[in-house]
Design a protein around this motif. Structure first.
Motif, mmCIF file in Angstrom:
data_model
loop_
_atom_site.group_PDB
_atom_site.id
_atom_site.type_symbol
_atom_site.label_atom_id
_atom_site.label_comp_id
_atom_site.label_asym_id
_atom_site.label_seq_id
_atom_site.Cartn_x
_atom_site.Cartn_y
_atom_site.Cartn_z
ATOM 1 N N THR A 211 0.830 -1.204 0.000
ATOM 2 C CA THR A 211 0.000 0.000 0.000
ATOM 3 C C THR A 211 0.863 1.252 0.000
ATOM 4 O O THR A 211 0.570 2.218 -0.710
ATOM 5 C CB THR A 211 -0.936 -0.013 1.212
ATOM 6 O OG1 THR A 211 -1.939 -1.013 1.006
ATOM 7 C CG2 THR A 211 -1.620 1.338 1.405
ATOM 8 N N GLU A 269 -7.376 0.802 2.270
ATOM 9 C CA GLU A 269 -6.575 0.513 3.457
ATOM 10 C C GLU A 269 -6.209 1.796 4.188
ATOM 11 O O GLU A 269 -6.276 1.862 5.424
ATOM 12 C CB GLU A 269 -5.302 -0.236 3.069
ATOM 13 C CG GLU A 269 -4.454 -0.623 4.280
ATOM 14 C CD GLU A 269 -3.210 -1.405 3.900
ATOM 15 O OE1 GLU A 269 -2.204 -1.268 4.621
ATOM 16 O OE2 GLU A 269 -3.242 -2.143 2.887
ATOM 17 N N GLU A 272 -9.172 3.013 6.202
ATOM 18 C CA GLU A 272 -9.427 2.185 7.377
ATOM 19 C C GLU A 272 -8.456 2.519 8.498
ATOM 20 O O GLU A 272 -8.848 2.671 9.669
ATOM 21 C CB GLU A 272 -9.310 0.707 6.994
ATOM 22 C CG GLU A 272 -9.745 -0.259 8.089
ATOM 23 C CD GLU A 272 -8.623 -0.545 9.103
ATOM 24 O OE1 GLU A 272 -8.944 -0.768 10.290
ATOM 25 O OE2 GLU A 272 -7.439 -0.521 8.698
#
Length: 339
Positions: A211, A269, A272
């Motif tokens: 990521t 991601e 989150e």
């Protein structure tokens, strides 16, 4: 953040949230507050009839040198390194809260008439750099009202009262403000509205390597808000830029989209983690929050306005550490970016 006191925010029922313990709060001593009040009052006495007069920023630059040494030290150190949370809150600054008019209730509300809160914002903007604004946003006013407006409750912007999602201020623009200042004039009636911040320095270590790599590729587009008019489809950009170990970021949860599957997964991601690790602070009258817009996202929890003249009221000013960079956007070397 520099933290002297902290507040713990309740979890948002829509997601599992764990706000950080510190909220960046600094309480100044009585002598510093008294000296600061004298400086802002003196600035107000010398200023012209309109906050946006070029004389105001010039006077604020000179007045900043008379601010208490402890205040100047705090701001200087924060400007150089905004710390692990990228935000600072100065409590209970002198704003003459008892003399405030009713909270505005219209879109585009700004402050053109000199006031003690306006003097406070421009003074601190001078300490951080230079104040500036965008012509397409609130008519280019240097001091802008952040208030709930009837009929705009669901808007993802400063007129709404639903949860305002995390964002870099004006993420779409090549010349974003370096710092966003929010001065609280009134709290919401229930006292529950939170300023929420999420710093890349907290988030980055919790992201997977894939990521982090994806967020560093120019595979994202951020749309401009409608107030800026047609500015094209947006230029592809990376979310993370600069030093991989201490990057800047550019992200608007409501307006940034990934253009590849990997980019979209990385944004999911990131969102989150940001919502799992944010810092929350409830601003009270006289509290000034300074957000380092280069490394820290900010947002706000939902609250319930009553539209009775006593609703939550913040005033906002942007500060640019290097105003020269936007010279081609500011006619006459003024304080308003016109494109």
């Amino acid at each position: 953040m520099i933290s002297v006191e902290s507040t713990t925010a309740p979890a948002d029922p829509a997601r599992t949230a764990h706000p950080a313990a510190g909220d960046g709060t600094v309480r100044l001593g009585a002598p510093d507050l008294a000296a600061l009040a004298q400086v802002t009052s003196g600035l107000l006495d010398r200023a012209g009839e309109r906050v946006d007069d070029p004389a105001w920023p010039a006077l604020a630059r000179h007045a900043w040198e008379d601010a208490p040494a402890e205040v100047r030290r705090l701001v200087r150190e924060f400007r150089r390194n905004s710390g692990p949370d990228g935000a600072l809150v100065l409590r209970r600054l002198p704003i003459a809260a008892a003399d405030l008019p009713p909270t505005p209730m219209v879109k585009g509300s700004v402050q053109r008439v000199p006031s003690l809160p306006a003097a406070t914002l421009l003074l601190f903007a001078a300490g951080l750099g230079d104040p500036a604004a965008f012509a397409a946003e609130k008519s280019g006013a240097l001091v802008q009202d952040v208030v709930p407006v009837p009929g705009q409750e669901e808007v993802q912007g400063n007129v709404g009262s639903v949860e305002l999602t995390f964002h870099t201020e004006n993420a779409f623009h090549p010349h974003r403000p370096d710092h966003v200042m929010l001065l609280c004039l009134r709290s919401d009636h229930e006292g529950v509205a939170e300023l929420r911040t999420s710093c890349v320095r907290r988030v980055l270590p919790l992201l997977t390597p894939g990521t982090r790599t994806a967020l560093g590729r120019a595979e994202y587009v951020t749309e401009a808000p409608p107030s800026f008019g047609p500015v094209g489809g947006g230029t592809a950009h990376a979310v993370l830029t600069g030093d991989p170990d201490d990057p800047d970021w550019c992200f608007d949860e409501a307006a940034t989209r990934g253009v590849t599957p990997e980019a979209r997964a990385a944004l999911a991601e990131l969102g989150e983690v940001a919502h799992r690790t944010y810092t929350a602070v409830r601003l009270r009258p006289g509290d000034l929050a300074v957000v380092d817009n280069r490394v820290t996202l900010h947002g706000r929890s939902a609250f319930t306005p009553r539209y009775d003249g006593r609703d939550r009221w913040l005033q906002r000013t942007f500060a640019f550490s290097d105003l020269r960079r936007s010279r081609d956007h500011r006619p006459g070397d003024g304080s308003v970016l016109v494109k």
